[in-house]
Design a protein around this motif. Structure first.
Motif, PDB file in Angstrom:
ATOM      1  N   TRP A  90      11.946  -4.002 -17.271  1.00  0.00           N
ATOM      2  CA  TRP A  90      12.405  -2.988 -18.213  1.00  0.00           C
ATOM      3  C   TRP A  90      13.741  -2.453 -17.725  1.00  0.00           C
ATOM      4  CZ3 TRP A  90      12.197   2.702 -17.816  1.00  0.00           C
ATOM      5  CH2 TRP A  90      12.517   3.338 -19.018  1.00  0.00           C
ATOM      6  N   ASP A  91      14.733  -2.451 -18.596  1.00  0.00           N
ATOM      7  CA  ASP A  91      16.086  -2.042 -18.216  1.00  0.00           C
ATOM      8  C   ASP A  91      16.459  -0.665 -18.740  1.00  0.00           C
ATOM      9  OD1 ASP A  91      16.396  -2.460 -20.908  1.00  0.00           O
ATOM     10  OD2 ASP A  91      17.987  -3.951 -20.707  1.00  0.00           O
ATOM     11  N   GLY A  92      15.478   0.088 -19.212  1.00  0.00           N
ATOM     12  CA  GLY A  92      15.742   1.421 -19.734  1.00  0.00           C
ATOM     13  C   GLY A  92      15.934   1.470 -21.231  1.00  0.00           C
ATOM     14  N   SER A  93      15.890   0.306 -21.899  1.00  0.00           N
ATOM     15  CA  SER A  93      16.042   0.312 -23.357  1.00  0.00           C
ATOM     16  C   SER A  93      14.763   0.849 -23.995  1.00  0.00           C
ATOM     17  CB  SER A  93      16.345  -1.094 -23.869  1.00  0.00           C
ATOM     18  OG  SER A  93      15.304  -1.972 -23.525  1.00  0.00           O
ATOM     19  N   VAL A  94      14.916   1.471 -25.145  1.00  0.00           N
ATOM     20  CA  VAL A  94      13.761   1.992 -25.864  1.00  0.00           C
ATOM     21  C   VAL A  94      13.620   1.221 -27.172  1.00  0.00           C
ATOM     22  CG1 VAL A  94      13.848   4.272 -24.796  1.00  0.00           C
ATOM     23  CG2 VAL A  94      15.105   3.866 -26.888  1.00  0.00           C
ATOM     24  N   ASP A  95      12.407   1.119 -27.663  1.00  0.00           N
ATOM     25  CA  ASP A  95      12.131   0.305 -28.850  1.00  0.00           C
ATOM     26  C   ASP A  95      12.826   0.812 -30.106  1.00  0.00           C
ATOM     27  OD1 ASP A  95      10.647  -1.530 -27.462  1.00  0.00           O
ATOM     28  OD2 ASP A  95       8.706  -0.682 -28.020  1.00  0.00           O
ATOM     29  N   PHE A  96      13.115   2.082 -30.201  1.00  0.00           N
ATOM     30  CA  PHE A  96      13.748   2.615 -31.404  1.00  0.00           C
ATOM     31  C   PHE A  96      15.264   2.699 -31.257  1.00  0.00           C
ATOM     32  CE2 PHE A  96      11.685   5.923 -28.899  1.00  0.00           C
ATOM     33  CZ  PHE A  96      12.772   6.706 -28.509  1.00  0.00           C
ATOM     34  N   GLY A  97      15.816   2.022 -30.259  1.00  0.00           N
ATOM     35  CA  GLY A  97      17.263   1.967 -30.059  1.00  0.00           C
ATOM     36  C   GLY A  97      17.744   2.951 -29.011  1.00  0.00           C
ATOM     37  N   GLY A  98      18.749   2.545 -28.279  1.00  0.00           N
ATOM     38  CA  GLY A  98      19.325   3.412 -27.252  1.00  0.00           C
ATOM     39  C   GLY A  98      18.705   3.192 -25.888  1.00  0.00           C
ATOM     40  N   ARG A  99      18.905   4.157 -25.019  1.00  0.00           N
ATOM     41  CA  ARG A  99      18.430   4.100 -23.634  1.00  0.00           C
ATOM     42  C   ARG A  99      17.526   5.288 -23.330  1.00  0.00           C
ATOM     43  NH1 ARG A  99      19.199  -0.572 -21.316  1.00  0.00           N
ATOM     44  NH2 ARG A  99      21.228  -1.435 -21.715  1.00  0.00           N
ATOM     45  N   ALA A 100      16.601   5.075 -22.423  1.00  0.00           N
ATOM     46  CA  ALA A 100      15.715   6.151 -21.976  1.00  0.00           C
ATOM     47  C   ALA A 100      16.497   7.119 -21.097  1.00  0.00           C
ATOM     48  CB  ALA A 100      14.545   5.571 -21.192  1.00  0.00           C
ATOM     49  N   ARG A 101      16.145   8.368 -21.185  1.00  0.00           N
ATOM     50  CA  ARG A 101      16.752   9.384 -20.330  1.00  0.00           C
ATOM     51  C   ARG A 101      16.070   9.365 -18.972  1.00  0.00           C
ATOM     52  NH1 ARG A 101      17.769  14.791 -23.581  1.00  0.00           N
ATOM     53  NH2 ARG A 101      19.939  14.255 -23.466  1.00  0.00           N
ATOM     54  N   PRO A 102      16.760   9.741 -17.920  1.00  0.00           N
ATOM     55  CA  PRO A 102      16.104   9.863 -16.620  1.00  0.00           C
ATOM     56  C   PRO A 102      14.929  10.841 -16.714  1.00  0.00           C
ATOM     57  CG  PRO A 102      18.478   9.975 -16.364  1.00  0.00           C
ATOM     58  CD  PRO A 102      18.194  10.027 -17.838  1.00  0.00           C
ATOM     59  N   GLY A 103      13.840  10.527 -16.031  1.00  0.00           N
ATOM     60  CA  GLY A 103      12.676  11.415 -16.057  1.00  0.00           C
ATOM     61  C   GLY A 103      11.418  10.714 -15.594  1.00  0.00           C
ATOM     62  N   ILE A 104      10.302  11.376 -15.829  1.00  0.00           N
ATOM     63  CA  ILE A 104       8.987  10.852 -15.456  1.00  0.00           C
ATOM     64  C   ILE A 104       8.369  10.204 -16.686  1.00  0.00           C
ATOM     65  CG2 ILE A 104       6.670  11.438 -14.670  1.00  0.00           C
ATOM     66  CD1 ILE A 104       7.958  13.769 -13.128  1.00  0.00           C
ATOM     67  N   TYR A 105       7.862   8.992 -16.505  1.00  0.00           N
ATOM     68  CA  TYR A 105       7.222   8.232 -17.567  1.00  0.00           C
ATOM     69  C   TYR A 105       5.846   7.776 -17.084  1.00  0.00           C
ATOM     70  CZ  TYR A 105      11.720   8.201 -19.870  1.00  0.00           C
ATOM     71  OH  TYR A 105      12.872   8.596 -20.485  1.00  0.00           O
ATOM     72  N   PHE A 106       5.039   7.309 -17.997  1.00  0.00           N
ATOM     73  CA  PHE A 106       3.719   6.787 -17.668  1.00  0.00           C
ATOM     74  C   PHE A 106       3.599   5.387 -18.233  1.00  0.00           C
ATOM     75  CE2 PHE A 106       3.501  11.334 -17.811  1.00  0.00           C
ATOM     76  CZ  PHE A 106       2.896  11.623 -16.590  1.00  0.00           C
ATOM     77  N   ALA A 107       3.307   4.424 -17.375  1.00  0.00           N
ATOM     78  CA  ALA A 107       3.071   3.048 -17.798  1.00  0.00           C
ATOM     79  C   ALA A 107       1.574   2.900 -18.033  1.00  0.00           C
ATOM     80  CB  ALA A 107       3.542   2.075 -16.729  1.00  0.00           C
ATOM     81  N   ARG A 108       1.202   2.449 -19.219  1.00  0.00           N
ATOM     82  CA  ARG A 108      -0.206   2.302 -19.593  1.00  0.00           C
ATOM     83  C   ARG A 108      -0.444   0.857 -19.981  1.00  0.00           C
ATOM     84  NH1 ARG A 108      -3.257   2.357 -24.250  1.00  0.00           N
ATOM     85  NH2 ARG A 108      -5.261   3.401 -24.096  1.00  0.00           N
ATOM     86  N   ALA A 109      -1.227   0.148 -19.176  1.00  0.00           N
ATOM     87  CA  ALA A 109      -1.586  -1.238 -19.470  1.00  0.00           C
ATOM     88  C   ALA A 109      -3.038  -1.262 -19.941  1.00  0.00           C
ATOM     89  CB  ALA A 109      -1.421  -2.113 -18.238  1.00  0.00           C
ATOM     90  N   ALA A 110      -3.291  -1.951 -21.042  1.00  0.00           N
ATOM     91  CA  ALA A 110      -4.640  -2.003 -21.590  1.00  0.00           C
ATOM     92  C   ALA A 110      -4.953  -3.416 -22.043  1.00  0.00           C
ATOM     93  CB  ALA A 110      -4.772  -1.042 -22.770  1.00  0.00           C
ATOM     94  N   ASP A 111      -6.243  -3.746 -21.995  1.00  0.00           N
ATOM     95  CA  ASP A 111      -6.728  -5.009 -22.534  1.00  0.00           C
ATOM     96  C   ASP A 111      -8.167  -4.789 -22.968  1.00  0.00           C
ATOM     97  OD1 ASP A 111      -8.297  -5.107 -20.220  1.00  0.00           O
ATOM     98  OD2 ASP A 111      -7.219  -6.808 -19.347  1.00  0.00           O
ATOM     99  N   ALA A 112      -8.873  -5.854 -23.282  1.00  0.00           N
ATOM    100  CA  ALA A 112     -10.248  -5.739 -23.763  1.00  0.00           C
ATOM    101  C   ALA A 112     -11.179  -5.126 -22.715  1.00  0.00           C
ATOM    102  CB  ALA A 112     -10.775  -7.111 -24.176  1.00  0.00           C
ATOM    103  N   GLY A 113     -10.778  -5.145 -21.435  1.00  0.00           N
ATOM    104  CA  GLY A 113     -11.635  -4.627 -20.376  1.00  0.00           C
ATOM    105  C   GLY A 113     -11.423  -3.173 -20.026  1.00  0.00           C
ATOM    106  N   GLY A 114     -10.284  -2.591 -20.378  1.00  0.00           N
ATOM    107  CA  GLY A 114     -10.044  -1.203 -20.020  1.00  0.00           C
ATOM    108  C   GLY A 114      -8.568  -0.870 -19.957  1.00  0.00           C
ATOM    109  N   VAL A 115      -8.252   0.187 -19.217  1.00  0.00           N
ATOM    110  CA  VAL A 115      -6.904   0.742 -19.164  1.00  0.00           C
ATOM    111  C   VAL A 115      -6.524   1.054 -17.720  1.00  0.00           C
ATOM    112  CG1 VAL A 115      -5.473   2.709 -19.888  1.00  0.00           C
ATOM    113  CG2 VAL A 115      -7.219   1.809 -21.423  1.00  0.00           C
ATOM    114  N   SER A 116      -5.240   0.849 -17.385  1.00  0.00           N
ATOM    115  CA  SER A 116      -4.670   1.268 -16.109  1.00  0.00           C
ATOM    116  C   SER A 116      -3.430   2.097 -16.407  1.00  0.00           C
ATOM    117  CB  SER A 116      -4.261   0.065 -15.255  1.00  0.00           C
ATOM    118  OG  SER A 116      -5.372  -0.724 -14.936  1.00  0.00           O
ATOM    119  N   VAL A 117      -3.220   3.165 -15.642  1.00  0.00           N
ATOM    120  CA  VAL A 117      -2.069   4.038 -15.848  1.00  0.00           C
ATOM    121  C   VAL A 117      -1.396   4.305 -14.512  1.00  0.00           C
ATOM    122  CG1 VAL A 117      -1.275   6.289 -16.674  1.00  0.00           C
ATOM    123  CG2 VAL A 117      -3.204   5.171 -17.798  1.00  0.00           C
TER     124      VAL A 117
END
Length: 126
Positions: A90-117
């Protein structure tokens, strides 16, 4: 309801909420991902990141995906994940255009078995 238990894998906390209820939990410890169920294993590096953040996934099952949420819970970036292990950059791009601002984010990975954050600290582009 909140229930705690010690298992061979370590301490476990179960939170059961009714529709519309919420709970605010403060989790501290080794910095390992918070996993609900048996979700994909998720590791970020470097963290904090400046430039590119590397997402490493293992044990991804069907319907795997990752999303990056800002501190307000708004999704800024998302990708589908293949089965098994993979790496996504991830290079800081956001899906709706532009760049993410510096800050705290949460990565959430999910599949049929559950979720990791995992929390991610984004320092922006150099």
């Amino acid at each position: 309801t909140l229930a705690t238990a010690i298992s061979p894998a370590g301490p476990r906390v179960s939170v059961h909420l009714s529709a519309g209820d919420f709970a605010l939990l403060r989790v501290s410890g080794s910095g390992e991902p918070l996993r609900a169920g048996a979700g994909p294993a998720l590791r970020l590096s470097p963290n904090p990141a400046r430039g590119t953040l590397r997402f490493e996934f293992a044990s991804v099952r069907e319907r795997g995906h990752v999303e990056l949420l800002d501190a307000t819970g708004r999704r800024v970036w998302a990708r589908e994940l293949p089965h098994g292990s993979s790496t996504v950059l991830w290079d800081g791009s956001v899906d709706f255009g532009g760049r993410a601002r510096p800050g705290i984010y949460f990565a959430r990975a999910a599949d049929a078995g559950g979720v990791s954050v995992v929390n991610a600290i984004w320092l922006g582009r150099p």
